[in-house]
Scaffold this motif. Sequence first.
Motif, short mmCIF file in Angstrom:
data_model
loop_
_atom_site.label_atom_id
_atom_site.label_comp_id
_atom_site.label_asym_id
_atom_site.label_seq_id
_atom_site.Cartn_x
_atom_site.Cartn_y
_atom_site.Cartn_z
N GLN A 1 0.81 -1.22 0.00
CA GLN A 1 0.00 0.00 0.00
C GLN A 1 0.85 1.27 0.00
OE1 GLN A 1 -1.30 1.41 3.65
NE2 GLN A 1 -1.73 3.28 2.55
N GLY B 1 1.52 4.13 -2.87
CA GLY B 1 1.31 5.55 -2.61
C GLY B 1 2.49 6.37 -3.12
N LEU C 1 2.28 6.75 -6.80
CA LEU C 1 1.27 7.77 -7.12
C LEU C 1 1.83 9.17 -6.88
CD1 LEU C 1 -1.92 6.28 -5.43
CD2 LEU C 1 -1.33 6.21 -7.86
N GLY C 2 2.54 9.29 -5.75
CA GLY C 2 3.12 10.59 -5.39
C GLY C 2 4.10 11.05 -6.46
N TYR D 1 2.40 12.43 -9.54
CA TYR D 1 2.01 13.83 -9.36
C TYR D 1 3.17 14.78 -9.69
CZ TYR D 1 -2.74 14.26 -7.52
OH TYR D 1 -4.11 14.32 -7.41
N PHE E 1 -2.49 5.84 -13.54
CA PHE E 1 -2.75 6.42 -12.22
C PHE E 1 -3.99 5.82 -11.55
CE2 PHE E 1 -4.63 9.55 -9.36
CZ PHE E 1 -3.57 9.84 -8.53
N HIS F 1 -3.68 1.29 -4.18
CA HIS F 1 -3.29 1.99 -2.95
C HIS F 1 -4.44 1.99 -1.93
CE1 HIS F 1 -1.31 4.97 -0.41
NE2 HIS F 1 -2.23 5.89 -0.65
N LEU G 1 -5.07 -0.72 1.33
CA LEU G 1 -5.22 -0.09 2.65
C LEU G 1 -6.41 -0.70 3.39
CD1 LEU G 1 -4.69 2.27 4.75
CD2 LEU G 1 -6.36 3.58 3.43
N PHE H 1 -13.03 2.82 -3.66
CA PHE H 1 -12.99 1.91 -2.51
C PHE H 1 -13.77 0.62 -2.75
CE2 PHE H 1 -12.42 6.04 -0.20
CZ PHE H 1 -11.13 5.83 0.20
N THR I 1 -9.22 17.71 1.07
CA THR I 1 -9.84 16.40 1.32
C THR I 1 -8.76 15.32 1.44
OG1 THR I 1 -11.72 17.13 0.00
CG2 THR I 1 -11.58 14.78 0.52
N GLY J 1 -8.02 12.94 4.53
CA GLY J 1 -8.13 11.49 4.32
C GLY J 1 -6.88 10.77 4.79
N MET K 1 3.81 11.44 7.86
CA MET K 1 2.39 11.65 7.57
C MET K 1 1.94 13.05 7.97
SD MET K 1 1.45 8.99 5.99
CE MET K 1 -0.28 9.25 5.73
N MET L 1 3.24 15.39 5.39
CA MET L 1 2.43 15.21 4.18
C MET L 1 1.09 15.95 4.32
SD MET L 1 1.01 11.67 2.45
CE MET L 1 2.59 10.89 2.42
N PHE M 1 6.02 14.02 -1.94
CA PHE M 1 6.78 12.82 -2.26
C PHE M 1 7.89 12.58 -1.24
CE2 PHE M 1 10.32 10.60 -4.29
CZ PHE M 1 9.67 9.45 -4.72
C1 HEM Z 1 -0.27 4.62 5.73
C2 HEM Z 1 -0.21 5.67 5.01
C3 HEM Z 1 -1.24 6.09 4.00
C4 HEM Z 1 -2.60 6.11 4.09
C5 HEM Z 1 -3.45 5.74 5.27
C6 HEM Z 1 -3.11 6.59 2.82
C7 HEM Z 1 -4.45 6.76 2.50
C8 HEM Z 1 -4.95 7.23 1.32
C9 HEM Z 1 -6.34 7.48 1.02
C10 HEM Z 1 -7.48 7.24 2.02
C11 HEM Z 1 -6.44 7.96 -0.24
C12 HEM Z 1 -7.71 8.45 -0.92
C13 HEM Z 1 -7.77 9.91 -0.54
C14 HEM Z 1 -8.96 10.71 -0.94
O1 HEM Z 1 -9.89 10.23 -1.59
O2 HEM Z 1 -8.97 11.91 -0.58
C15 HEM Z 1 -5.10 8.05 -0.76
C16 HEM Z 1 -4.74 8.53 -2.01
C17 HEM Z 1 -3.45 8.86 -2.37
N1 HEM Z 1 -2.31 8.65 -1.61
FE1 HEM Z 1 -2.18 7.74 0.16
N2 HEM Z 1 -2.06 6.86 2.00
C18 HEM Z 1 -0.89 6.57 2.68
C19 HEM Z 1 0.39 6.71 2.23
C20 HEM Z 1 0.72 7.39 1.10
C21 HEM Z 1 2.07 7.69 0.71
C22 HEM Z 1 3.35 7.27 1.45
C23 HEM Z 1 2.00 8.39 -0.43
C24 HEM Z 1 3.18 8.89 -1.20
C25 HEM Z 1 3.47 10.08 -1.44
C26 HEM Z 1 0.58 8.54 -0.79
C27 HEM Z 1 0.08 9.20 -1.90
C28 HEM Z 1 -1.24 9.18 -2.30
C29 HEM Z 1 -1.71 9.76 -3.54
C30 HEM Z 1 -0.86 10.47 -4.59
C31 HEM Z 1 -3.09 9.52 -3.59
C32 HEM Z 1 -4.05 9.91 -4.72
C33 HEM Z 1 -4.68 11.23 -4.40
C34 HEM Z 1 -5.50 11.74 -5.54
O3 HEM Z 1 -6.30 11.02 -6.13
O4 HEM Z 1 -5.33 12.93 -5.85
N3 HEM Z 1 -0.17 7.92 0.17
N4 HEM Z 1 -4.21 7.59 0.20
#
Ligand code: HEM
Length: 456
Positions: free
Chosen positions: A23, A27, A30-31, A34, A46, A53, A57, A123, A331, A335, A380, A383, A420
Amino acid sequence: MKYQTQKIAYAYFVVAMALFAVQVTMGLILGWIYVDGNFLSEILPFNIGRMLHTNSLIVWLLLGFFGAAYYLVPEESEREIHSPTLAYLQLAIFVLGTAGVVLTYFFNLFEGNFLLGKEGREFLEQPKWVKAGIVVAALIFLFNISMTVLKGKKTAITNILLLGLWGLALLFLFAFVNPDNLGLDKMYWWYVVHLWVEGTWELVMASILAFLMLKLTGVDREVVEKWLYVIAALALFSGILGTGHHYYWIGTPGYWQWIGSIFSSLEVIPFFAMMAFAFVMVWKGRRDHPNKAALLWALGCATLAFFGAGVWGFLHTLHGVNYYTHGTQITAAHGHLAFFGAYVSLNLAIISYAMPVLKGRDPYNQVLNMASFWLMSGGMTFMTFTLTFAGTVQTHLQRVNGEMYMDVQDQLWIFYVMRFGSGLAVVLGAVLFIYAVLAPRREVIEPGAAARTPAE
Ligand code: HEM
Ligand code: HEM
Ligand SMILES: [Fe+2]
């Protein structure tokens, strides 16, 4: 370990941590997309990466909850799990379903097939057969755990835990309700998504935290139970009608703007209560438990959940504010910190507590584990700040000034670079955590005594 069947939790935790690694790595990819928009665009678009991702989770968090239940229910109800075979069968179904989702999406299989094909709701993207598998696995789980509790001792912790787990399983049935009308579709979609994280999962969180506090601080059970019931009541009272904060702009009647604003503001209270609970228990506690890492994660969980869900949730929950911020990086900021603070940290807390016991050793690699806490939580938090700044600028340029979406995105680039960077810290922290709980190095931290390093 008091009961042999608690061992089941070990398998659940190991699979959960493997998916956790997947997961956060996803992420990070994805980062980077961006930052460099064409990265992997042919191999891993993407939208597919994002699905992997978010779904990994949800699946690993659920596996963690199941593992936690298999670990703590025997201790609470003072008897072995009803059927270990069923418990492993349940895990096998989850693993099979997860593999099914990954293969279907990665190789774009069964396009348009009602049963086997992809489904496109955030989801809930799993193909129908996987959803059905989830329901079967959930039924097996509920049967197994309920039988154990019914035959054994019933405590407030198992009552609230079961209420949460039954609730989340029943609400998942709404994943099958997918009307053509987009407004209705969204209405039912939130029955799963919102009523999970701001309803039933909160009960799971409160009960697991209560279990940890009981074990780690040695406070009387009656005190823990009183808090637990109050928190559960507050969570349901505010969370159910709080769903209204998702009904502002989807075509539902206007009164939802007031119901949503008022009740979702009240949702801050149970998260505050959980934080107060955790700190008061530690403050009043008489026991000096050697597992400091588990305590750190438990306190971190309650604190970051209050900020991520409570404070960052309240930030954009009033309809006058949400009118501008809806669906922006604000958002995403919320999230991330809410999921991490509440449910990721909760799982890492119970894993930190249970793993040494399951492996039949004293707590070990605590210093590494605690370092991973600070690395992940720091990452976090950073971030969240970068995304909050990005979201504020985005809201102004896009929603107030009326600039085009993609033009605004170009101006946010620097925030995405920083996001990132913080993601890198999180992934490093996650790897460190997994190493710390799995690698066999004993290291007891006792008050007043120097750490012992036995020959292993
Ligand atoms: C345990 C840690 C993490 C959790 C709980 C998590 C959770 C989530 C969730 C819930 C979403 C959907 C968000 C939304 O709909 O607003 C999401 C999207 C995303 N996450 Fe994470 N994430 C984690 C770690 C990371 C990491 C390390 C990165 C790297 C930079 C990352 C980058 C992203 C990106 C780029 C998206 C897509 C956002 C978009 O659609 O614009 N996440 N993540
Ligand atoms: C641990 C609990 C919580 C978690 C895991 C969580 C997670 C999320 C996620 C992932 C989203 C994005 C959903 C999507 O559109 O894809 C979201 C949206 C939202 N959350 Fe939460 N949340 C939590 C608690 C709260 C609380 C307590 C509040 C209010 C005080 C709140 C207010 C909101 C609002 C207003 C939105 C809609 C944002 C928009 O309009 O774009 N959340 N939440
Ligand atoms: Fe919500």
